[in-house]
Design an enzyme around this catalytic site. Structure first.
Site, PDB file in Angstrom:
ATOM      1  N   ASN A  95      36.510  65.387  30.553  1.00  8.00           N
ATOM      2  CA  ASN A  95      37.757  64.423  30.603  1.00  8.00           C
ATOM      3  C   ASN A  95      39.115  64.789  30.821  1.00  8.00           C
ATOM      4  OD1 ASN A  95      39.098  62.111  30.031  1.00  8.00           O
ATOM      5  ND2 ASN A  95      38.827  62.261  27.655  1.00  8.00           N
ATOM      6  N   LYS A 144      41.803  63.310  31.201  1.00 11.24           N
ATOM      7  CA  LYS A 144      42.831  62.613  30.659  1.00 11.24           C
ATOM      8  C   LYS A 144      43.930  62.175  31.537  1.00 11.24           C
ATOM      9  CE  LYS A 144      41.614  64.324  26.190  1.00 11.24           C
ATOM     10  NZ  LYS A 144      41.783  64.386  24.816  1.00 11.24           N
ATOM     11  N   HIS A 185      37.179  55.852  24.187  1.00  8.80           N
ATOM     12  CA  HIS A 185      37.673  57.012  23.921  1.00  8.80           C
ATOM     13  C   HIS A 185      38.634  56.931  22.815  1.00  8.80           C
ATOM     14  CE1 HIS A 185      39.674  60.827  23.799  1.00  8.80           C
ATOM     15  NE2 HIS A 185      38.839  61.302  24.579  1.00  8.80           N
ATOM     16  N   GLU A 220      41.433  57.971  22.111  1.00  7.26           N
ATOM     17  CA  GLU A 220      42.855  57.582  22.507  1.00  7.26           C
ATOM     18  C   GLU A 220      42.957  56.123  22.996  1.00  7.26           C
ATOM     19  OE1 GLU A 220      42.987  60.952  25.258  1.00  7.26           O
ATOM     20  OE2 GLU A 220      42.739  62.383  23.472  1.00  7.26           O
ATOM     21  N   GLU A 234      32.667  62.019  18.964  1.00  5.36           N
ATOM     22  CA  GLU A 234      33.658  62.769  18.900  1.00  5.36           C
ATOM     23  C   GLU A 234      34.487  62.422  17.910  1.00  5.36           C
ATOM     24  OE1 GLU A 234      35.078  63.715  23.203  1.00  5.36           O
ATOM     25  OE2 GLU A 234      35.645  61.779  22.875  1.00  5.36           O
ATOM     26  N   GLY A 245      41.239  67.651  20.393  1.00  8.76           N
ATOM     27  CA  GLY A 245      42.584  68.335  20.755  1.00  8.76           C
ATOM     28  C   GLY A 245      43.298  68.910  19.702  1.00  8.76           C
ATOM     29  N   SER A 288      37.089  69.525  20.759  1.00 12.21           N
ATOM     30  CA  SER A 288      37.702  71.000  20.873  1.00 12.21           C
ATOM     31  C   SER A 288      36.336  72.085  21.318  1.00 12.21           C
ATOM     32  CB  SER A 288      38.233  71.618  19.575  1.00 12.21           C
ATOM     33  OG  SER A 288      39.493  70.927  19.405  1.00 12.21           O
TER      34      SER A 288
HETATM   35  C1  PEP Z   1      38.206  64.466  24.406  1.00 12.58           C
HETATM   36  O1  PEP Z   1      39.272  64.192  25.161  1.00 12.58           O
HETATM   37  O2  PEP Z   1      37.439  63.686  24.547  1.00 12.58           O
HETATM   38  C2  PEP Z   1      38.035  65.889  23.796  1.00 12.58           C
HETATM   39  C3  PEP Z   1      37.179  66.154  23.275  1.00 12.58           C
HETATM   40  O3  PEP Z   1      39.324  66.879  24.012  1.00 12.58           O
HETATM   41  P1  PEP Z   1      39.323  68.108  23.399  1.00 12.58           P
HETATM   42  O4  PEP Z   1      38.146  68.721  23.926  1.00 12.58           O
HETATM   43  O5  PEP Z   1      40.593  68.864  24.093  1.00 12.58           O
HETATM   44  O6  PEP Z   1      39.084  68.308  22.059  1.00 12.58           O
END
Ligand code: PEP
Length: 254
Positions: free
Chosen positions: A9, A11, A97, A99, A169, A175, A215
């Site tokens: 992803n 973003k 997601h 976000e 998630e 993040g 992460s």
């Molecule tokens: C994501 O944006 O779906 C995500 C898991 O980000 P990160 O791997 O940076 O935590």
């Protein structure tokens, strides 16, 4: 075995030129994927066609959109419809997601509408779910995720739900550099699979890929993906480095 998937992803990152270079660097590694392994790249809208062309000859690589709108067409300036994505030959789309839920206030109901539109086109939603830290601290994560599934997914028929990829998630791990432990990930993935089994039967539940996101890094992917109900990952930050993402792909179960 159900599909094992490494999904990037990106973003709202990278210029067009950087995006081209990143795809080139990933493909240059000549990763040979097994038939039940897949790589998805969820790239920004303006790069969908370029990315699709770039991966066209690479077996088991596909491009995903990061979002779509919940209405079919019309006066929704700035939005991107499912039909537009389909017409670009983009067949995967992230839905919900955290976000999108947090910043753009997307609700479970609206996400259900997006999923319905995607399924009409036989596209595959990557449905994201997961709890925030205060919900986990209150030990309410299982109920919270169950509500997300109930309100966005569980109106689907068994044939439709088989098209869905679930991504668990935990918001506190996205993040933040804080990864869920392998035990925490497996526990929630098993919970999600048991809910799918209760609703659709275990044969169906066993076929649905459930990805972990939060992460995931080159150094922890293999260990997380080794858990029996973790079928790969949805990766943000670490997917912006070809070297790291390739290492993550190599961590998929085979
Ligand atoms: C994501 O944006 O779906 C995500 C898991 O980000 P990160 O791997 O940076 O935590």
């Amino acid at each position: 075995m159900r599909k094992q998937i490494a999904a990037a992803n990106w973003k709202m990152n990278l210029t067009y030129q950087q995006a081209q270079a990143l795809i080139g660097d990933i493909l240059a590694q000549d990763i040979s994927l097994e038939s039940d392994q897949q790589v998805l790249l969820a790239v920004p809208f303006p790069y969908l066609s370029m990315a699709n062309e770039a991966v066209a000859g690479a077996g088991n690589f596909a491009i995903a959109a990061q979002n779509c709108y919940s209405k079919h067409a019309g006066a929704f300036t700035g939005e991107t419809s499912v039909d537009m994505l389909y017409s670009l030959r983009v067949f995967y789309c992230l839905v919900g997601h955290s976000e999108r839920r947090e910043i753009f206030k997307e609700t479970n109901k609206e996400l259900a509408e997006k999923i319905d539109l995607l399924l009409v086109q036989e596209m595959r939603p990557v449905f994201c779910c997961g709890e925030s830290l205060d919900i986990r601290d209150a030990h309410m994560q299982n109920d919270f995720v169950e509500t997300q599934l109930n309100e966005s997914l569980f109106h689907l028929s068994p044939a439709q739900v088989l098209k869905v990829i679930v991504a668990y998630e935990p918001v506190w791990a996205i993040g933040t550099g804080k990864t869920a432990s392998t035990e925490q990930a497996q526990e929630m993935h098993a919970h999600i699979r048991s809910l799918l089994a209760k609703k659709y039967g275990s044969d169906t539940a066993e076929q649905i890929s459930i990805l972990y996101g939060g992460s995931v890094k080159a150094g922890n992917a293999k260990e997380l993906f080794a858990e029996p109900d973790v079928d790969g990952g949805l990766v943000g930050g670490a997917s912006l480095s070809a070297q790291d993402f390739v290492q993550i792909i190599k961590g998929l179960k085979s």
